[in-house]
Scaffold this motif. Structure first.
Motif, PDB file in Angstrom:
ATOM      1  N   LEU A 209       1.040  -1.470   0.336  1.00 42.84           N
ATOM      2  CA  LEU A 209      -0.050   0.094   0.042  1.00 42.84           C
ATOM      3  C   LEU A 209       0.962   1.154  -0.069  1.00 42.84           C
ATOM      4  O   LEU A 209       1.535   1.708   1.021  1.00 42.84           O
ATOM      5  N   LEU A 210       0.768   2.083  -0.910  1.00 44.87           N
ATOM      6  CA  LEU A 210       1.917   3.115  -1.208  1.00 44.87           C
ATOM      7  C   LEU A 210       1.048   3.959  -0.751  1.00 44.87           C
ATOM      8  O   LEU A 210      -0.699   4.751  -1.910  1.00 44.87           O
ATOM      9  N   LEU A 211       1.014   5.155  -0.079  1.00 45.52           N
ATOM     10  CA  LEU A 211       0.761   6.571  -0.195  1.00 45.52           C
ATOM     11  C   LEU A 211       1.040   8.180  -1.286  1.00 45.52           C
ATOM     12  O   LEU A 211       2.662   8.622  -0.678  1.00 45.52           O
ATOM     13  N   TYR A 212       0.611   8.599  -0.613  1.00 42.92           N
ATOM     14  CA  TYR A 212       1.267  10.186  -1.999  1.00 42.92           C
ATOM     15  C   TYR A 212       2.038  10.863   0.128  1.00 42.92           C
ATOM     16  O   TYR A 212       1.385  10.892   0.664  1.00 42.92           O
ATOM     17  N   PRO A 213       2.298  11.907  -0.243  1.00 41.00           N
ATOM     18  CA  PRO A 213       2.504  12.611   0.666  1.00 41.00           C
ATOM     19  C   PRO A 213       1.671  13.431   1.447  1.00 41.00           C
ATOM     20  O   PRO A 213       1.224  13.450   3.343  1.00 41.00           O
ATOM     21  N   ASP A 214       0.083  13.000   0.648  1.00 47.41           N
ATOM     22  CA  ASP A 214      -1.071  13.986   1.832  1.00 47.41           C
ATOM     23  C   ASP A 214      -1.724  12.880   2.118  1.00 47.41           C
ATOM     24  O   ASP A 214      -2.867  13.550   2.492  1.00 47.41           O
ATOM     25  N   ASN A 215      -1.361  11.989   2.443  1.00 44.86           N
ATOM     26  CA  ASN A 215      -1.812  10.704   3.279  1.00 44.86           C
ATOM     27  C   ASN A 215      -3.009  10.218   1.844  1.00 44.86           C
ATOM     28  O   ASN A 215      -4.093   9.359   2.574  1.00 44.86           O
ATOM     29  N   THR A 216      -2.640  10.186   0.584  1.00 40.60           N
ATOM     30  CA  THR A 216      -3.661   9.838  -0.200  1.00 40.60           C
ATOM     31  C   THR A 216      -3.158   8.202  -1.235  1.00 40.60           C
ATOM     32  O   THR A 216      -1.426   8.601  -0.945  1.00 40.60           O
ATOM     33  N   VAL A 217      -4.567   7.547  -1.243  1.00 45.94           N
ATOM     34  CA  VAL A 217      -3.696   6.583  -1.590  1.00 45.94           C
ATOM     35  C   VAL A 217      -3.328   6.896  -3.290  1.00 45.94           C
ATOM     36  O   VAL A 217      -3.487   7.210  -3.976  1.00 45.94           O
ATOM     37  N   GLN A 218      -2.167   6.085  -3.145  1.00 46.29           N
ATOM     38  CA  GLN A 218      -1.403   6.211  -4.802  1.00 46.29           C
ATOM     39  C   GLN A 218      -1.169   4.938  -4.932  1.00 46.29           C
ATOM     40  O   GLN A 218      -2.058   4.767  -6.086  1.00 46.29           O
ATOM     41  N   HIS A 219      -1.031   3.657  -4.299  1.00 45.49           N
ATOM     42  CA  HIS A 219      -1.334   2.583  -4.772  1.00 45.49           C
ATOM     43  C   HIS A 219      -1.841   1.683  -3.973  1.00 45.49           C
ATOM     44  O   HIS A 219      -1.550   1.685  -3.358  1.00 45.49           O
ATOM     45  N   CYS A 220      -2.624   0.574  -4.352  1.00 41.98           N
ATOM     46  CA  CYS A 220      -3.586  -0.377  -3.825  1.00 41.98           C
ATOM     47  C   CYS A 220      -3.580  -2.053  -4.710  1.00 41.98           C
ATOM     48  O   CYS A 220      -4.765  -2.500  -4.201  1.00 41.98           O
ATOM     49  N   GLY A 221      -2.739  -2.089  -5.658  1.00 47.19           N
ATOM     50  CA  GLY A 221      -3.192  -2.898  -6.968  1.00 47.19           C
ATOM     51  C   GLY A 221      -3.294  -2.512  -8.265  1.00 47.19           C
ATOM     52  O   GLY A 221      -3.500  -1.130  -7.963  1.00 47.19           O
ATOM     53  N   ILE A 222      -3.731  -3.050  -9.459  1.00 46.81           N
ATOM     54  CA  ILE A 222      -3.070  -2.365 -10.367  1.00 46.81           C
ATOM     55  C   ILE A 222      -4.444  -2.889 -11.263  1.00 46.81           C
ATOM     56  O   ILE A 222      -4.538  -4.483 -11.413  1.00 46.81           O
ATOM     57  N   THR A 223      -5.426  -2.756 -12.433  1.00 44.48           N
ATOM     58  CA  THR A 223      -6.452  -3.103 -12.946  1.00 44.48           C
ATOM     59  C   THR A 223      -5.316  -2.856 -14.161  1.00 44.48           C
ATOM     60  O   THR A 223      -5.213  -2.152 -14.326  1.00 44.48           O
ATOM     61  N   LEU A 224      -5.599  -3.678 -14.801  1.00 40.22           N
ATOM     62  CA  LEU A 224      -4.637  -3.849 -16.413  1.00 40.22           C
ATOM     63  C   LEU A 224      -5.325  -3.096 -17.430  1.00 40.22           C
ATOM     64  O   LEU A 224      -4.440  -2.528 -18.242  1.00 40.22           O
TER      65      LEU A 224
END
Length: 831
Positions: free
Chosen positions: A533-548
């Motif tokens: 789970l990757l977050l932006y510095p502002d604490n919003t989600v950057q990555h929680c898995g990828i849709t193709l």
């Protein structure tokens, strides 16, 4: 309802130029699309700058300074007073009604309440209306004659027994449930009703009534109340069908539910377990809250009981596990699913991507809120804990999302060595920040390997020299042009660790167990890669898995969601399998990596991580997502974005190759339900859905000019001048219905900010469109009396040229469309 602005390719086509049309090359179109995206990005940047300036002006205003004390008092009330009132309200039942008058002013909720049973809030009304609009468009009409005709041609038509336990059920609900079975279009069914000693005589009267009028309905009246599992097991014993389905006494099956089941069994004869999508019914009978599920995922089944409705199992396997176990009331179905899926191969579990079951939101039902039945929650956790013990998994359970779901933590076994590989070119500030953050890592056996890709800034060179002296740190020099895939293949060949963690230099670890979580999951059976789970510095989600496939390229799911958000059905916070995860923070098994010969180096910069994941899956491995592993990601801070002019052509070439290599997988992502949109990453509804319906032998709608799915671009777009026209010939396979009820084209302005209203007509039927420079605009024309025959003539009566391209919803790749110059001798016909 207006469909999404852009959808992707499904069907090949042959396109020819008209006297008024010019074909653009892929490169030209690539530049056009990327230019549009750059303009859109700049527009958003300007809007953000404007809003920031407005915010700064507000914060500096006199009124903001004067009201500072009021805001502070309000914060204290929300933080301290509201919780105390809430606690008192739970103890004193008279207090909530008194406090309702002041609660809006306090800005806090005093008592956690279940969602409205009537969709009374504006948000709930919006959700219901949006879904109901989708239902009216795509899921309202059931073609009974077509289904019956299809069923007659099936070679395998087993009896399916439906087991329905009852106990003091509302009489009207029992009748509706029974009638939903009697309304099945597929006729070979058996309904086994077991009443668990109801004290309400009307329930038994209704059951007796139906057993008299339909011999397919049988019943058993228990003399003493046991529980739902005991009653259900009695139903299993009565069942004579080859397959058994479960129906709650207050829920409903769709008329084509069993037709879907039997169609799937004919397509997959060795199927042992089937489950479908589901939605809920409000007390006033409106459909609500659909759950469009992924294909089978044993990790997700540990986290939530997503298979429950509609659940069908082969009787042989059902008898093998001994039916439902007593003592798991409220989660007996979950426990059964866990045990059944342990004794069959995953290939024997089929997901039907269609709503076949309506779960009624009755008072006290977990359909409203799972927390309404705390004992069911406790039994669910026990069922999962026992499944973990049976499977000998090194895992623990953490309740999340107000205890509605389970986050599964996997402990590493043996603490194998991990090489954390970080590529870098200059950017000493980012690299230093990344390395400092890794100091919190609690995993005991790792090394850090930095790939120095021709850094030439003195600050970076000094840092790299200093890093070489640190314990467990190494620097490898890679004096070649940047190629992410090639440099990682080379670097991994230089290390001896059992697991590799690929980590961007613009990331920061924020929880000590991040690597422990990823390695533990990656050690599980056939797991090759794990993402975080990757977050932006502002604490919003950057990555929680990828849709193709999100508008033609892989997309990060639920991007920009707030930290702590669960996502639809817990997708952000639950351990699960996916088709791909980002390489910005990815742990891979060295054994699996070597088995597929590492990265494909033709994906030099982008999409190499997606390609790697897909090749893992192609080789029989799995890809996982661990939400308990969390890092900050300063996305593209070191290299910039692929939208930059110098990178567009390279990125476009890689995207084209991605489609050429993986089109079937892209169009059929098993973890992205075909009823969910591929036009955004937020899990919205697909307009239209991409589901192939077994008995549908007609092309209900086409979109011109039906492009090739193995290309990045939907089609070679055609420049259509004012007063230009196109004609097409349709070739439809023999035996299919030759009637089409609508045609959709997609157009885009060729001039920035034109925003003209364009007039189009197809076979004399007219429609308007207002395309923009940045987005395609759909033009859909309905036929008279639901019939539209070839040849089709598209005429453009607009003031300026437009680009025309189109897409098809027919997933069978059987429809061909040829666009030709219009002339009087053209006698296009269906062939």
């Amino acid at each position: 309802m207006t469909p999404p602005k852009r959808r992707r390719a499904v069907i090949p086509s042959t396109i020819t130029r008209t006297s008024h049309a010019q074909a653009l090359s892929e490169v030209e179109y690539l530049h056009l699309v990327l230019d549009n995206r750059a303009i859109e990005r700049d527009d958003l940047a300007r809007q953000l700058s404007t809003r920031s300036a407005q915010l700064a002006e507000v914060l500096a205003s006199t009124s903001w300074q004067l009201t500072k004390g009021v805001r502070s008092l309000s914060a204290i009330v929300k933080r301290d007073v509201v919780p105390r009132l809430a606690a008192e309200a739970r103890r004193n039942p008279k207090l909530p009604s008194l406090l309702d008058r002041i609660r809006p002013g306090l800005g806090g909720r005093l008592i956690d309440q279940p969602p409205s049973q009537h969709g009374s809030t504006e948000e709930e009304k919006l959700d219901i209306e949006s879904y109901l609009a989708w239902v009216r468009e795509y899921d309202n009409e059931i073609d009974e004659p077509a289904i019956r005709s299809y069923l007659r041609g099936l070679t395998y038509q087993p009896v399916v027994s439906i087991v329905m336990p009852t106990f003091n059920s509302p009489p009207e609900y029992v009748r509706e449930a029974i009638e939903s079975v009697r309304s099945q279009i597929y006729p070979n069914w058996q309904l086994c009703i077991v009443d668990d000693a109801s004290t309400e005589p009307m329930v038994r009267q209704i059951i007796d009534e139906y057993t008299q009028v339909d011999q397919r309905i049988i019943s058993h009246m228990r003399v003493e109340t046991g529980n739902i599992a005991a009653a259900t097991n009695d139903g299993f014993a009565m069942a004579t069908g080859e397959y058994v389905g479960l129906l709650d006494h207050d829920d409903l099956l769709r008329p084509h539910s069993l037709a879907w089941v039997v169609a799937t069994l004919n397509q997959h004869p060795d199927t042992a377990i089937l489950y479908s999508d589901e939605d809920k019914l409000t007390p006033d009978g409106r459909r609500y809250s659909p759950y469009f599920k992924p294909d089978f995922d044993p990790l997700l089944l540990l986290a939530q009981n997503y298979m429950t409705h509609f659940f069908v199992v082969r009787k042989v396997e059902l008898d093998q596990v001994g039916g439902q176990r007593l003592g798991f009331d409220g989660s007996q179905d979950w426990d059964l699913a866990l045990r059944l899926t342990e004794i069959v191969d995953e290939s024997q579990i089929q997901h039907i991507p269609a709503i076949l079951y309506h779960w009624r939101m009755a008072t006290g039902s977990t359909a409203i809120k799972v927390q309404l039945k705390p004992q069911a929650m406790a039994n669910g956790m026990r069922a999962v804990a026992e499944a973990i013990e049976r499977r000998r998994l090194p895992a623990t359970i953490e309740p999340v999302a107000e205890d509605a779901y389970h986050l599964i933590h996997f402990r590493p076994v043996g603490n194998p060595k991990v090489s954390i590989i970080i590529p870098t070119r200059n950017h000493a500030d980012l690299l230093s920040q990344c390395l400092e953050s890794l100091a919190i890592t609690d995993y005991p056996n790792y090394e850090i390997v930095i790939i120095n890709n021709e850094s030439d800034e003195q600050e970076t060179l000094t840092l790299l020299e200093e890093v070489k002296s640190r314990p467990r740190h190494r620097v490898l020099d890679y004096p070649h042009p940047f190629n992410y895939a090639a440099m990682h293949n080379w670097a991994i060949s230089q290390v001896e660790a059992d697991y590799i963690c690929m980590l961007n230099n613009d990331t920061e670890a924020i929880n000590p167990s991040w690597l422990t979580e990823m390695v533990g999951l990656c050690q599980q059976d056939k797991m090759a890669a794990v993402g975080a789970l990757l977050l932006y510095p502002d604490n919003t989600v950057q990555h929680c898995g990828i849709t193709l496939n999100v508008i033609g390229e892989p997309g990060h799911r639920y991007k920009y969601s707030e930290r702590g958000a669960t996502g639809p059905n817990g997708q952000i916070v639950l351990t699960q399998r996916l088709s791909a995860v980002t390489g910005a923070a990815m742990v891979v098994s060295r054994t699996a990596f070597q088995a597929i010969n590492g990265f494909d180096e033709q994906f030099a910069i982008s999409l190499n991580d997606i390609d790697l994941c897909l090749r893992f899956i192609q080789a029989g491995y799995h890809v996982g997502y661990s939400p308990a592993a969390q890092l900050i990601h300063h996305e593209s801070a070191s290299r910039g974005t692929d939208a930059e002019p110098s990178k567009r052509q390279r990125h476009g070439t890689e995207v084209i190759r991605y489609w050429q290599k993986w089109a079937p997988q892209i169009l059929n992502d098993p973890f992205h339900n075909p009823n969910i949109s591929i036009s955004d990453v937020d899990g919205g509804l697909a307009w239209p859905p991409r589901v192939r319906i077994p008995w549908l032998d007609s092309c209900r709608s086409i979109e011109l000019p039906c492009p090739d799915p193995a290309r990045y671009f939907p089609s070679t777009p055609i420049l259509l001048e004012p007063d230009g026209d196109l004609e097409c010939r349709l070739s439809i396979p023999e035996g299919t219905v030759t009637e089409i009820d609508s045609v959709t084209i997609w157009v885009m302005e060729t001039e920035p900010k034109a925003n003209w209203v364009h007039q189009f007509s197809i076979n004399g039927e007219s429609a308007k469109s207002t395309p923009s420079w940045l987005h395609l605009d759909p033009v859909t024309i309905k036929a008279h009396e639901g019939v539209l025959k070839a040849p089709l003539n598209l005429r453009h009566n607009g003031p300026t040229p437009v680009l025309v391209e189109a897409l098809s919803i027919d997933t069978r790749s059987s429809l061909r469309v040829t666009l030709r110059q219009h002339h009087s001798g053209f006698g296009g016909a269906l062939a």
